[in-house]
Scaffold this active site. Structure first.
Site, PDB file in Angstrom:
ATOM      1  N   HIS A   1      15.348  32.762 -17.607  1.00 14.67           N
ATOM      2  CA  HIS A   1      17.217  33.092 -18.549  1.00 14.67           C
ATOM      3  C   HIS A   1      18.041  33.969 -17.855  1.00 14.67           C
ATOM      4  CE1 HIS A   1      17.718  36.797 -21.816  1.00 14.67           C
ATOM      5  NE2 HIS A   1      18.718  37.139 -21.099  1.00 14.67           N
ATOM      6  N   GLU A   2      17.692  34.767 -16.696  1.00 13.42           N
ATOM      7  CA  GLU A   2      18.626  35.551 -15.617  1.00 13.42           C
ATOM      8  C   GLU A   2      19.050  34.158 -14.997  1.00 13.42           C
ATOM      9  OE1 GLU A   2      18.685  38.594 -16.515  1.00 13.42           O
ATOM     10  OE2 GLU A   2      16.899  38.799 -16.985  1.00 13.42           O
TER      11      GLU A   2
ATOM     12  N   HIS B   1      22.204  32.942 -16.744  1.00  8.65           N
ATOM     13  CA  HIS B   1      23.470  33.727 -16.991  1.00  8.65           C
ATOM     14  C   HIS B   1      24.167  33.773 -15.649  1.00  8.65           C
ATOM     15  CE1 HIS B   1      22.379  37.138 -19.709  1.00  8.65           C
ATOM     16  NE2 HIS B   1      21.626  37.131 -19.610  1.00  8.65           N
TER      17      HIS B   1
HETATM   18 NI    NI Z   1      20.024  38.060 -20.940  1.00  7.26          NI
END
Ligand code: NI
Length: 177
Positions: A142-143, A146
């Site tokens: 998830h990170e 980004h």
């Molecule tokens: Ni996020």
């Protein structure tokens, strides 16, 4: 150092590809990581990427301490990860709930690789090389997304699971970020 406003989905800065960090042990990098840490703590998030506070650098932080509010969330060691490279260690995808500080008040089910290896550097330029699974693997994916300008709804395959946290989980919601 200070708590920074987190950019929300719709802001074009969240869709940019982040640049690599070139210099370590600089006051700028230290200040960035300190701001990220304070911001994540204040919002009770499991992770935060620099682009979420408007800094287009390849820096993410994450970490989860066992918390009675999130009985299902496994411990994830607090980690500062710079210039990460992610390698899936399986083709198996697992579905799991995610939230994001840039998509406040929402949750959705996202497919992620069940096992990944991540390599990168810590804030001092020291090597990090870990193979992880479960919630740890999910948070890292998830990170790192980004840093490529990808928000979790862009990874979703079934929008019927996308909704408002308080409606989906009137009692307690799964961890965000
Ligand atoms: Ni996020």
């Amino acid at each position: 150092m200070s708590i920074k406003p987190v950019l929300k989905m719709g802001d074009p800065r969240l869709l940019e590809v982040a640049r690599k960090v070139e210099k370590f042990r600089t006051p700028e990098l230290e200040a960035l990581i300190c701001d990220m840490h304070e911001t994540m703590e204040a919002l009770d998030g499991a992770g935060l990427a620099a682009p979420q506070i408007g800094v287009g650098l390849q820096v993410v932080i994450f970490g989860v301490k066992r918390n009675p509010r999130y009985p299902d969330a496994e411990d994830v060691p607090y980690t500062v990860l710079v210039n990460p490279v992610l390698t899936p260690l399986t083709k198996n995808m697992e579905q799991g709930w995610e939230g994001c500080l840039s998509v406040p008040g929402m949750r959705g089910v996202v497919p992620r690789f069940a096992k990944v290896r991540y390599q990168g550097l810590d804030q001092y330029g020291k090597t990090i090389d870990r193979s992880v699974d479960g919630f740890h693997a999910r948070v890292v994916q998830h990170e790192c997304d980004h840093l490529q300008g990808i928000l979790y709804p862009m990874r979703m395959t079934d929008f019927r699971t996308f909704g408002f946290t308080d409606v989906l989980f009137p009692d307690h919601a799964p961890m965000a970020e």
